[in-house]
Design an enzyme around this catalytic site. Sequence first.
Site, PDB file in Angstrom:
ATOM      1  N   LYS A   1       0.853  -1.202   0.000  1.00  0.00           N
ATOM      2  CA  LYS A   1       0.000   0.000   0.000  1.00  0.00           C
ATOM      3  C   LYS A   1       0.877   1.236   0.000  1.00  0.00           C
ATOM      4  O   LYS A   1       2.055   1.199   0.408  1.00  0.00           O
ATOM      5  CB  LYS A   1      -0.928   0.024   1.216  1.00  0.00           C
ATOM      6  CG  LYS A   1      -0.250  -0.002   2.601  1.00  0.00           C
ATOM      7  CD  LYS A   1       0.251   1.308   3.151  1.00  0.00           C
ATOM      8  CE  LYS A   1       0.845   1.177   4.562  1.00  0.00           C
ATOM      9  NZ  LYS A   1       1.668   2.331   4.954  1.00  0.00           N
TER      10      LYS A   1
ATOM     11  N   ASP B   1      -2.009  -1.744  10.589  1.00  0.00           N
ATOM     12  CA  ASP B   1      -2.167  -1.681   9.131  1.00  0.00           C
ATOM     13  C   ASP B   1      -2.811  -2.932   8.542  1.00  0.00           C
ATOM     14  O   ASP B   1      -3.138  -2.949   7.357  1.00  0.00           O
ATOM     15  CB  ASP B   1      -0.782  -1.589   8.470  1.00  0.00           C
ATOM     16  CG  ASP B   1      -0.277  -0.172   8.380  1.00  0.00           C
ATOM     17  OD1 ASP B   1      -1.025   0.746   8.758  1.00  0.00           O
ATOM     18  OD2 ASP B   1       0.870   0.003   7.932  1.00  0.00           O
TER      19      ASP B   1
HETATM   20  O1  C5P Z   1       0.392  -1.459  15.102  1.00  0.00           O
HETATM   21  P1  C5P Z   1       1.822  -1.584  14.693  1.00  0.00           P
HETATM   22  O2  C5P Z   1       2.492  -2.784  15.291  1.00  0.00           O
HETATM   23  O3  C5P Z   1       2.033  -1.474  13.235  1.00  0.00           O
HETATM   24  O4  C5P Z   1       2.522  -0.290  15.308  1.00  0.00           O
HETATM   25  C1  C5P Z   1       3.906  -0.229  15.502  1.00  0.00           C
HETATM   26  C2  C5P Z   1       4.219   0.956  16.408  1.00  0.00           C
HETATM   27  O5  C5P Z   1       4.019   2.178  15.708  1.00  0.00           O
HETATM   28  C3  C5P Z   1       3.352   1.077  17.636  1.00  0.00           C
HETATM   29  O6  C5P Z   1       3.861   0.324  18.698  1.00  0.00           O
HETATM   30  C4  C5P Z   1       3.403   2.561  17.933  1.00  0.00           C
HETATM   31  O7  C5P Z   1       4.607   2.882  18.575  1.00  0.00           O
HETATM   32  C5  C5P Z   1       3.473   3.173  16.558  1.00  0.00           C
HETATM   33  N1  C5P Z   1       2.137   3.559  16.054  1.00  0.00           N
HETATM   34  C6  C5P Z   1       1.520   4.690  16.556  1.00  0.00           C
HETATM   35  N2  C5P Z   1       0.299   5.058  16.088  1.00  0.00           N
HETATM   36  C7  C5P Z   1      -0.315   4.349  15.112  1.00  0.00           C
HETATM   37  C8  C5P Z   1       0.303   3.200  14.580  1.00  0.00           C
HETATM   38  C9  C5P Z   1       1.538   2.833  15.059  1.00  0.00           C
HETATM   39  O8  C5P Z   1       2.057   5.368  17.443  1.00  0.00           O
HETATM   40  N3  C5P Z   1      -1.498   4.736  14.672  1.00  0.00           N
END
Ligand code: C5P
Length: 284
Positions: free
Chosen positions: A12, A138
């Site tokens: 994406k 995501d």
């Molecule tokens: O959800 P995911 O594992 O992809 O997120 C990785 C990190 O990115 C989270 O632990 C957080 O620190 C940051 N993040 C965030 N806000 C979001 C998505 C991700 O702060 N909306």
Amino acid sequence: MSKKIEVFAPAKINLYLHIVKRRPDGFHELETLMAPISVGDTVTAELTEAPGIVLTCDRPDLAVDPSNLAYRAAALFIEKYGVKEGVKIHLAKRTPIGAGLGGGSSDGAHVLLALRRLTGIAALDAALAELAGQLGSDVPFFIYRRPAVCKGRGEIIEPVAAAAWKRDYAGLLIHPGFGVSTPWAYQTYAQNPQRGEEGARFDFGTLRNDLEPPVFGKYLWLPTAKAWLLGQSEVAGALMSGSGSSVFAILKDGADAESLAVRLRGEFGEGIFACPFRTFAEPF
Ligand code: C5P
């Protein structure tokens, strides 16, 4: 028994990424328009009589243990739906890793989609998206496989209606060969929250990524490459995707992505990943 399926797991791009606020749980509240693109991995999945999960990958630098989202997706599906069989999964990786392109998230979502098909379990998209949300912010987007405005931490998906998505866009995707850590990008944003610069306007809205200022402040290749792209006659707009490190250009109608890629490699080095792509609105 050994029914095997192969699915295309698209990457994406974020056409805009607005950070609304930091939440008490440490995540950031987003409003982001994501579109699947024609660059992606291939996920092959089959059920096996022997229980357990076997994951293989054509990129030796990628872990194939439970830290891999594809592995965790299979484990979650098996547990949730009480699947008796085991699962064998192979990932043919084409999406750069740590690139803001959702490569690992797409692999995870497509393992869920493949297992739904292989087992015949009648799980609704919404149920799979809920499972996907447990894997990462995501991942639910990729269950729907079409352009969507994503809110919350990214897991609340509002697919863009077919009539509202006026057209697909052709572009060039570039990647420097190093990754950017997503938690680092958000933490650095939180220390000095500021909006990303607004770029070109399209039918879908205006290019803008609020993670550009923190990431561009450290990884100087990225703003240099983006500025170079914006200076080329084929380019209508350019933006970093997600938390980087990839940058994409949206091309003017009829522009030749291949000759732009050749010129880019001449400028930045032959080893640079530069890949023409199209956004797509209809699942295939
Ligand atoms: O959800 P995911 O594992 O992809 O997120 C990785 C990190 O990115 C989270 O632990 C957080 O620190 C940051 N993040 C965030 N806000 C979001 C998505 C991700 O702060 N909306």
